[in-house]
Write an enzyme that holds these catalytic residues in place. Structure first.
Site, short mmCIF file in Angstrom:
data_model
loop_
_atom_site.label_atom_id
_atom_site.label_comp_id
_atom_site.label_asym_id
_atom_site.label_seq_id
_atom_site.Cartn_x
_atom_site.Cartn_y
_atom_site.Cartn_z
N HIS A 161 3.09 6.18 -7.08
CA HIS A 161 2.17 7.62 -7.46
C HIS A 161 2.96 8.69 -7.37
CE1 HIS A 161 -1.80 9.96 -6.55
NE2 HIS A 161 -1.35 10.21 -7.82
N HIS B 84 1.77 4.67 -3.02
CA HIS B 84 1.94 5.72 -2.84
C HIS B 84 3.12 6.35 -3.27
CE1 HIS B 84 -1.72 6.73 -0.41
NE2 HIS B 84 -1.46 5.99 0.64
N HIS C 218 0.91 -1.10 -0.03
CA HIS C 218 -0.05 -0.08 -0.09
C HIS C 218 0.92 1.16 -0.07
CE1 HIS C 218 -3.40 2.62 1.42
NE2 HIS C 218 -2.68 3.22 1.78
N GLU C 219 1.65 1.24 1.09
CA GLU C 219 2.68 2.72 0.98
C GLU C 219 3.52 2.63 -0.28
OE1 GLU C 219 1.81 4.73 3.23
OE2 GLU C 219 0.63 3.43 4.36
ZN LIG Z 1 -2.47 5.31 2.16
#
Ligand SMILES: [Zn+2]
Length: 702
Positions: free
Chosen positions: A497, A494, A490-491
């Site tokens: 992204h 980011h 998940h991190e």
């Molecule tokens: Zn998050």
């Protein structure tokens, strides 16, 4: 302090090693377009550098405001993008210290600086000359030959100024600024109180018999935590999520589970000087007053205006649609657990400190799946390589460790990698700070040390991932849980992204998107963890080196929607309380009573507690951050679930054309386009709620 300030201001890039220069002030030097000078920074540099950075930016902004030329995009909007570079750099390092190296000295600086920083921001947004220029550029944005990105940046600057009170009269502005400074002080106290309770409380285990049920990696982590506290030979369960959750999952000692659970859910709620209840009441009252001053019915209406949801009612509608089936699922989960407890003759009624423990037993019984069977395959460093593999396949990113002699870090645990595109061109840097330590806030997060931009020349991004894995014994691989592995991906989502960003202006770059959109890219990439391509190559047993067996993966798949009642209700109860607290308006709120009564009215199952109870809800009360915005995770997950189906409907997770559409319309565009438009361009339509319900195994709405 004043001497350091003026010495720093006088020096631009040269003379960075001169002893009188604050190392935080000059532009970053070294490879990759400059890297943060962590090797030179000391705590005492922070405050004078923040003060110098603010002074410099105010001078820059005054020059923009007083420009005798008529306002244009370049001399006003772009000029604001150019301003404040020093403060941006200082703030980056300051943020790292407050989040990961937080001690008494840093906390004193935070207490001194947070109201000053709030006042500083208000001085800029309340500069009337400056706002008049922005308003003029905004008024002619569609006819003055601006690109769509420039128009959006102008819109963003203008609305942010208005939303921060630029149009208010002098008296209202003064009151607003006073409120913002008070809030900044309260946020700092709130966060420091939670950290104090995380540091000051622990579950100390002295008798090996009290470790009953704990698998070896959890025992090793607890032994390590004890050793780090000078308690070698004993075991410590720290008062942080990454220590408490495994303990609640495995400890066979119900009495100790209850102790650990109470310690964790009472952070910020223990009375005494670290108690957050009175602070919450004050924060809510000030936020309500501020919203009224700015012309909004409530803080929630103000916060949501520029999000995808746009208004609280739409966020509430989504939350309520999911709440009812989630609670129904919890009833089923509890019934399954109770049946096992009864069969074992435990003679108990399932309580919140039993949920994780019995859920594990149900998982075993229903899916023949044992978490402890999975963990030996989840070595942190291998999974990191798996993430690199994913980044290469989906985005064409290649990771290579940097030369540690050229890229300083702020703690020996931190490592950095350079990221290149397939042609070998630099994309950016990725720093990784994986382990828990005293003074580091709990949880996991990504931050950008520098955002990508190119309007004044190419600037490459620097991003970081932070988590709180418990270090194993020296030289042994760190094994993590399946949940933690998902968080890791998940991190990293980011981070990708941020790394994918391909825009002109820093204010629109990378993850600087609407709050209820920013979790979409990160949640989406969690899905790749469970693909055979990643698991076969990277989920290797820490002793045998053998890949995780296919049957085990199949079981993980089958159990995919297992415990979704718990996960959803734990999260949604926090999100609903957050929204309802901020819709409640100006009434004086007793957080404890509000939480209790609202949860009762919602029909909160007694076997679950909010993921973040109000007195420890850092997302909401340690800054404006996720205030009235914790719903964002669910909102984003609606997109996530639907976007994942775009892959499964096409050639699967590694489908190149879907990955390209995702990059072109979501990952690379930052905030240069409206997120709803970006999503539609990726998917060909809007996302409905159906995919979200399928993902969680809830009945899809008619
Ligand atoms: Zn998050």
């Amino acid at each position: 302090m004043v001497a350091a300030l003026s010495a720093g201001l006088a020096v631009d890039t040269a003379g960075a090693t001169a002893p009188e220069v604050n190392p935080l002030l000059p532009a970053w030097t070294g490879p990759y377009g400059g890297v943060p000078p962590f090797d030179k920074v000391r705590v005492e540099h922070l405050q004078p550098a923040l003060e110098a950075g603010m002074a410099q930016q105010l001078a820059e902004v005054d020059r923009i405001a007083a420009n005798p030329e008529p306002p244009t995009f370049d001399n006003t909007i772009a000029a604001l993008e150019r301003a404040g570079r020093t403060l941006d750099r200082v703030n980056t390092v300051y943020g790292i210290y407050t989040a990961t190296l937080n001690d008494e000295a840093v906390q004193a600086i935070e207490r001194a600086m947070s109201p000053q920083l709030a006042a500083f921001n208000d001085r800029i947004t309340q500069n009337e000359q400056l706002f008049a220029r922005i308003a003029q550029v905004y008024a002619t944005r569609e006819t003055s030959g601006l690109t769509p990105e420039q128009q959006r940046l102008t819109w963003l600057r203008y609305t942010n100024f208005v939303r921060a009170g630029a149009k208010l009269d002098a008296a209202a502005k003064a009151r607003l600024s006073a409120i913002n400074q008070q809030l900044a002080t309260l946020y700092t106290r709130f966060g420091q109180n939670v950290l104090a309770d995380e540091n000051d409380y622990q579950l100390l285990i002295e008798n090996p018999a009290d470790l009953e049920g704990l698998p070896e990696p959890v025992r090793a982590g607890a032994a390590q935590a004890a050793a780090a506290r000078g308690l070698a030979g004993k075991w410590v369960v720290a008062n942080t999520r990454s220590s408490i959750e495994p303990f609640l999952t495995y400890s066979a000692r119900r009495d100790l589970r209850e102790q650990a659970w109470r310690m964790f859910v009472n952070r910020g709620d223990n009375g005494g000087k670290s108690d957050n209840n009175a602070i919450i009441t004050e924060i809510l009252a000030l936020r309500a007053e501020r919203a009224k001053l700015l012309g909004y019915p409530t803080h929630a209406h103000w916060r949501l205006e520029n999000t995808m949801a746009k208004e609280p009612a739409r966020a509430m509608e989504l939350m309520e649609a999911v709440w009812t089936p989630a609670v129904a699922r919890v009833r089923e989960e509890v019934a399954d657990m109770q049946a096992i407890a009864d069969k074992e003759g435990a003679g108990i009624k399932i309580e919140p400190w039993d949920y994780r423990y019995y859920a594990e037993k149900v998982r075993k019984a229903k899916y023949d799946l044992d978490e402890t069977e999975i963990t030996p395959y989840l070595q942190l460093e291998n999974l990191r390589e798996g993430m690199f593999h994913m980044a290469r396949e989906l985005f064409g990113f290649h990771f290579k460790p940097v030369d540690p002699a050229k890229v300083p870090v702020y703690h020996p645990d931190v490592r950095a990698w350079e990221v290149n595109d397939p042609k070998g061109h630099l994309v950016g840097l990725w720093y990784f700070d994986p382990y828990a330590r005293k003074g580091k806030r709990s949880g996991a997060w990504m931050s950008a040390y520098r955002t990508q931009e190119r309007f004044d020349g190419e600037v490459k991004t620097i991003v970081s991932n932070n988590s709180n894995f418990v270090k194993g014994r020296p030289g042994e691989p760190v094994l993590i849980s399946w949940t933690d592995a998902r968080t890791l991906f998940h991190e990293f989502g980011h981070a990708l992204h941020g790394l994918s960003s391909n825009v002109n202006y820093p204010s629109l770059s990378g993850t600087r998107v609407a709050l209820d959109y920013v979790e979409f890219p990160s949640q989406l990439l969690e899905h790749w963890l469970s693909t055979p391509e990643i698991l076969d190559r990277y989920a290797l047993h820490y002793q045998t080196g053998k890949p995780i067996p296919r049957e085990l993966v199949a079981k993980i798949r089958r159990a995919d929607t297992f415990n979704q009642g718990f996960d959803t209700v734990e999260y949604l109860s926090s999100a609903l309380i957050d929204m309802k607290l901020h819709l409640a308006g100006a009434q004086a709120i007793d957080p404890d009573k509000f939480e209790r009564e609202t949860l009762a009215a919602l029909g909160m199952p007694s076997e679950i507690v909010m993921r973040h109870r109000t007195p420890q809800f850092n997302h909401v009360f340690a800054s404006d951050g996720y205030s009235a915005g914790y719903y964002s995770y669910l909102w984003s997950d609606t997109l996530t679930a639907d976007a994942w189906e775009a892959f499964t409907e096409a050639g699967g997770p590694w489908d190149k054309s879907v990955a390209k559409r995702l990059n072109d319309n979501v990952f690379s565009v930052g905030n240069t386009i409206d997120p709803a438009d970006g999503y539609r361009a990726f998917r060909g339509r809007d996302a409905g709620i159906g995919a979200l319900m399928r993902k969680r195994g809830f009945p899809a709405p008619k």
